[in-house]
Enzyme design. Structure first.
Site, PDB file in Angstrom:
ATOM      1  N   ASP A  79       1.122  -1.263  -0.221  1.00  0.00           N
ATOM      2  CA  ASP A  79       0.243  -0.486  -0.174  1.00  0.00           C
ATOM      3  C   ASP A  79       0.557   0.882   0.162  1.00  0.00           C
ATOM      4  OD1 ASP A  79      -1.614   2.035   0.747  1.00  0.00           O
ATOM      5  OD2 ASP A  79      -2.412   1.207   2.422  1.00  0.00           O
ATOM      6  N   HIS A 116      -5.485   4.382   5.759  1.00  0.00           N
ATOM      7  CA  HIS A 116      -4.112   3.526   5.264  1.00  0.00           C
ATOM      8  C   HIS A 116      -2.328   4.474   5.943  1.00  0.00           C
ATOM      9  CE1 HIS A 116      -6.044   2.191   1.160  1.00  0.00           C
ATOM     10  NE2 HIS A 116      -6.568   3.001   2.075  1.00  0.00           N
TER      11      HIS A 116
END
Lengths: 549, 549
Positions: free
Chosen positions: B189, B363
Site C-alpha cells: 500500500d 491507510h
C-alpha cells in the site's frame, strides 16, 4: 420613500458572481460585478454572470459601480454587463489596472476612476469611503457607505494580515472610528467562518518556497492564481536569492505580472525577467518559471506542460513544480491528474494539499470575523460571499458576540432588505435566473437546453425518422433509427430492428390522414423510451422526426 | 519455466479496481477483485471493473481468489466477474459475510471459504499465510505468499493502529518472522506515502462523537462509509452512553450493521436497535441515526433527507448531522451541496473537512510504510494501490531506508514482473482496456459512445433530415433541422433557416441519381459544423438522416 434598499444579484448564499446594490429613492450604486463558475451539472457552460434584468429598469438611477478588489468573482462580469449598465467605475489602482486589461481583451473601453484607499467619493445620496484591508490580492478595500438613512460597512473579501508582504496593514483606525460613529449594518465576508482562530499570514509561504528552491536541481516552477501578486513577489524574492532568472509563462500570468509591475505592486529587477522564448538559452538551474494553470484548466500553460505539449517548457528530471493554490471545488480531479502527469514526466511536485505551508487563504477565519464585528459595532449584520452553512456559522459567531439572532439576516441573492428609521426589515424578493456564458453568446443557454444536454450526456440520444404519406397516414418507407452515445450501433442490430417494429405498431392504429402529428411523435417517443428502459435500464433522449410525403 | 510472474489488472498507478495475479507455470492465484469509480469524463458510466480477457486464456490454472478486506475497490467486481472465473474464494469472516451479501443481491451463489487470520492455505504452488493488520474495516489481512521461487509479502491496504477499537493489533510477530526468513518482494500500500508521521488511531473519533452527541438537542445522525464498522461501533457506544436508540437507515448501512453484528463484529444490545419505521414513535432526543450516503450520492438515504424527501427521516431544528468521511475525489461538490441543503433545513452539520477529529484515514502514513519495510526486509519492493506520485514518494521512502532505486519497481497495471533465481525483471505488458458498467450491461459502452456523449454534453446535437427523390437527387421537401441541447429552438429561427439553405446548397451540386449517400451526409455535416462554429463558437454534433423517396 425615506428608505435604503440593499440586495444582491449574486454573491449571497453563493461564493461567486458578486453584485451588491444600495438604492435610495433617487440614487443607486453597485458594488462589484463578478463572474461565477458553473457546477458540474451545467455541462458546456463556461461562466455565469449576474442577472441584471431588474437593474435595467432602474438604469437612470445608477451613479456608479465600485469594485472592491481584482478577483474574477468580483470584476469578471464587467465586460459582459458594462455595455448595458454604462455607469462610471471606481477602483483602487491595481484593481483598475486589471479591469483595464479585461476591457482591452474585449476591445471595449470604459472610464475608470482610480481611488486611493482613504479617499472618499460622493455618488448622489451615497458618500463612499475606501478602507484598506488585506486579501490575497493587493489593493483590496472595504467600503464605509454613508447614506441619509445610516452608515453601512461593506466588508468584502478580506483577512487581517498583521505582517503583510507589502507592509500595508488593514486600516484599523478608520474601521474603529466608523464603528464609534455608529454603523447601521455590517455586510461581512463569511467564507471561512467555519475555521477557528486566525488565517495565517501570506508571508509564511516565502520560507517554504526558499526551502523548495534551494533543493531544486533543475527548473523551479511555481503555479498560483494569476492575480496572486503577493505570492509572485515571494517567488521572485527567492529566485533572486538563488540567482535564478524569472520567466512568466501563460497569458494570464504574463499580463498580471506586467500590470502589477507597471503600477508598482511588484518589485522585479529588469535584468531578472526573461521571455518564455529565452528559456532554451539558459541552463535549467538558472530558471524560475511563474506559470498559469493552477486549477488544471484544459489549455492552460501548465496543463500543456503536463501533456508535454508546451512550445518552450519541457519537464526534465530534477525539475520542481510547486502548486501554490487549493483547487476550487470541482477542479480537484483535473488538478490531481495534472500533478500525476507532471510526476510521470520526471518533475517533483509539491502541492498545498500535502504541504500546508504552500498556500494560505485570503479570507478571514472566525477570530478575524469577530474582530471586525467588535470594531464596527453594527446594529444589524448580513453575512455575504459564503454558502448557507457558512452564513449560519457566522450567525453563531455573531450570537457569541452578543448580537441577537433577529438582527442577523441570512439572505439569498435577490432578497431585499429595507433600512428605515434605524430598523431593518425584509422586502421583496427579486426573481433571478441563471445567466450563462457559453461560446460567444451571453445568456442564451436556457434550462431546457441544459437539461437536454444532461440527459444526452448520461444516456445518449436515439433518433427516429418516419416518412408518412400525408394522404393515407401510411409509412412510405422503413423507419430510420439512429443511436448516438446510447449503445454501440454495431452491437444493437436486434434493438434497432425491434424499435422499428414498435414504431410501425405505434403508427398502425391511425387510419387515414393524420391530423395530430404532435401526438404521433409523443407516442413514438414514449413507446421507445419505455422499450429502451426495459431492455437496457437507460433513458436515452428519443427524438422523432416525421416527414410528410 | 522456473519463474514466478506478478502483475495487476487494476490497482497499480490507480487507487481502485484492484486485481493482482501471482502465476507459476502450472498455477495461478488472484488477490482481490474490486470495482473502480469513473472519473467525470466518463459520462453516464456507473462503475469500472478490471479487464480480465488475459486471465480467461489461463482459466484452467486459476486455483483461487483471495480477498484481503471488505472494501468495494477490493471485492466489488466479484459479482460481475465470478461467472467467468469460477474459482474458489478465500476471505476472513467479515469479508466473506460482505461478499455473500453482494452475491445475494445479484442472485448468485459462490463457495467462500472462511479463513482465520493466522491460518494457512495451499493452492497449487502457493501456500498463503493470512496476517492480521488494521484498516478502516475490521478483519483486514496481509498475505505471506510462499512460492517455489521465493516468499512474497502482499501488503494490501493497511495501517498500524496501536490502539484499535477491537484490541486486535496487527500481527507484528508474524510479519517480523517472515522478514527474518527472507522476503523476496514486498508489495505495499502506498496511498498515503506523501503524509509524514503516523496515521491517527480510529479511536480518537469516539471522543469527538461524544462531544457532538452531548450538545445535540434533536436527532443525532452520523454518516460514514457503510463498511466502516469501527466507526459505527463508536457511534453505538456514544448513543448508549447518552441513552439514545440506534437506527440504521439506508440499505447499505442496514445490511452492513446486520452482517457485522451477526458475525460478532459489532456490539449492540438488542433493545437498543430500532427499525426506521419506528422513528416517528420516539422523541428526537432519544434517537441516534446511522445513515448511508456520506458521498452525497443521488438517491442515497442522506441525500433524500437533504432533499426533504425521505419517508421516515425529516430534519428539524436542533438535529445534528455528523459527516464522518472525506469525499472521494470528484464527489466534493455533491457533498458540499448536500451539507448546505441539510443546513438550510435546520440541521447543524459537522464534517471532517472542518473538524479533523471526525475522520481518520485507514491507510498507513510514511512512518508506518517504512516500519513495514523494516519488518519485512524485502529484496525488492513494489508499491501498489496508489497513483504515480504516491509510488514515487514511496520510492523516496525506500531509498531513505537504504534500498536501491533499481530494486523498487514503479509499475503500471498490466506490467508483468518476473521473479527468477532471486532476481526480478520486467516482463511483457498486458494491454488492458476500460471495462465499464452502465445500466444493466457490462463493458458495453465503448469509447466512441463516450466521446459522442461528451460532445453532446458540451454543445448538444443538431439533427438534419433530408428527403430526396432517389431517381433525380432532388429534394422532395424542405430539409428538417432540429436542435437539442445546442441553443434554444425558439431563439434560433434565423440559424435554422440559414442552415436549411446551406443544406440545399450542399445537395444542389449533384445532378441525377445520388450514388454516394455517405458523401452527401458528410458534406451536409461538415458544412453545418463549420457554419455553427462561425455563428456560435460551439461544436454541436451534427447528424444527418437522408430519406430516399
Amino acid at each position: 420613500m425615506e428608505e435604503l434598499f440593499f440586495y444582491s444579484l449574486g454573491g449571497i448564499g453563493d461564493v461567486n458572481k458578486s453584485l451588491y446594490v444600495y438604492e435610495t429613492e433617487k440614487d443607486l450604486i453597485i458594488v462589484d460585478c463578478g463572474v461565477g463558475f458553473p457546477d458540474t451539472t451545467m455541462l458546456g457552460v463556461d461562466l455565469l454572470i449576474p442577472d441584471i434584468s431588474y437593474l435595467l429598469t432602474k438604469k437612470h438611477k445608477i451613479r456608479g459601480i465600485i469594485l472592491t478588489h481584482a478577483h474574477e468573482d468580483h470584476i469578471g462580469a464587467l465586460p459582459y454587463l458594462w455595455g448595458d449598465l454604462r455607469a462610471p467605475l471606481f477602483a483602487t489602482k491595481l484593481t483598475a489596472g486589471f479591469i483595464a486589461n479585461k476591457f482591452r481583451d474585449f476591445s471595449l473601453s470604459a472610464p475608470i476612476k482610480v481611488i486611493n484607499p482613504g479617499e472618499k467619493i460622493t455618488l448622489g445620496d451615497f458618500t463612499v469611503d475606501f478602507v484598506r484591508v488585506n486579501h490575497s490580492v493587493p489593493d483590496a478595500t472595504h467600503l464605509i457607505i454613508n447614506t441619509p438613512y445610516g452608515k453601512i460597512y461593506h466588508g468584502s473579501d478580506f483577512k487581517f494580515d498583521l505582517t503583510p508582504l507589502d507592509g500595508k496593514v488593514s486600516d484599523f483606525g478608520k474601521i474603529a472610528s466608523a464603528g464609534d460613529e455608529g454603523i447601521l449594518c455590517l455586510m461581512s465576508d463569511c467564507l471561512r467562518s467555519e475555521r477557528s482562530g486566525y488565517t495565517l499570514s501570506e508571508r509564511i509561504i516565502e520560507e517554504q518556497l526558499d526551502k523548495e528552491i534551494s533543493l531544486c536541481q533543475g527548473k523551479f516552477m511555481v503555479t498560483a492564481l494569476s492575480s496572486d501578486i503577493y505570492r509572485w513577489q515571494m517567488v521572485i524574492n527567492v529566485a533572486k536569492k538563488h540567482h535564478r532568472k524569472v520567466v512568466p509563462v501563460g497569458r494570464s500570468v504574463e499580463q498580471a505580472i506586467v500590470t502589477a509591475r507597471r503600477l508598482g505592486y511588484l518589485n522585479i529587477e529588469q535584468n531578472t525577467l526573461l521571455d518564455s522564448k529565452q528559456i532554451k538559452s539558459f541552463p535549467a538551474e538558472h530558471l524560475c518559471i511563474l506559470i498559469s494553470g493552477s486549477q488544471g484548466q484544459a489549455g492552460s500553460a501548465l496543463n500543456r506542460v503536463a501533456n508535454n505539449d508546451h512550445q518552450h517548457v519541457k519537464i526534465r528530471e530534477g525539475d520542481v513544480v510547486v502548486v501554490s493554490a487549493d483547487p476550487i471545488p470541482g477542479n480537484e480531479n483535473a488538478v490531481h491528474i495534472m500533478i500525476d502527469a507532471l510526476t510521470k514526466l520526471g518533475a517533483s511536485v509539491s502541492y498545498s494539499e500535502v504541504d500546508d505551508d504552500l498556500h494560505v487563504s485570503g479570507h478571514a477565519a472566525s477570530q478575524e470575523l469577530m474582530l471586525l464585528m467588535a470594531l464596527t459595532k453594527p446594529k444589524f449584520l448580513i453575512p455575504i460571499g459564503g454558502t448557507y452553512r457558512q452564513m449560519k456559522r457566522y450567525l453563531k459567531l455573531a450570537e457569541a458576540m452578543g448580537h441577537k439572532k433577529e438582527n442577523v439576516f441570512l439572505l439569498e441573492s435577490g432578497q431585499q432588505v429595507i433600512f428605515k428609521e434605524q430598523k431593518a426589515t425584509l422586502g421583496h424578493k427579486i426573481e433571478l435566473k441563471n445567466v450563462l456564458i457559453d461560446g460567444l453568446g451571453v445568456g442564451d443557454v436556457e434550462n431546457i437546453v441544459l437539461r437536454d444536454r444532461q440527459q444526452m450526456a448520461k444516456d445518449g440520444v436515439v433518433i427516429v425518422v418516419v416518412s408518412i404519406a400525408s394522404a393515407t397516414g401510411n409509412l412510405t418507407a422503413q423507419p430510420e433509427v439512429l443511436f448516438r452515445g446510447f449503445i454501440h450501433m454495431k452491437e444493437s442490430e436486434k434493438l434497432i430492428n425491434e424499435s422499428k417494429h414498435l414504431v410501425k405498431e405505434a403508427i398502425k392504429g391511425h387510419f387515414g390522414k393524420i391530423l395530430d402529428w404532435q401526438f404521433i411523435r409523443k407516442k413514438i417517443e414514449s413507446t421507445l423510451g419505455k422499450f429502451f428502459w426495459d431492455q437496457t435500464a437507460r433513458h436515452p433522449m428519443v427524438l422523432s422526426v416525421i416527414i410528410e410525403v
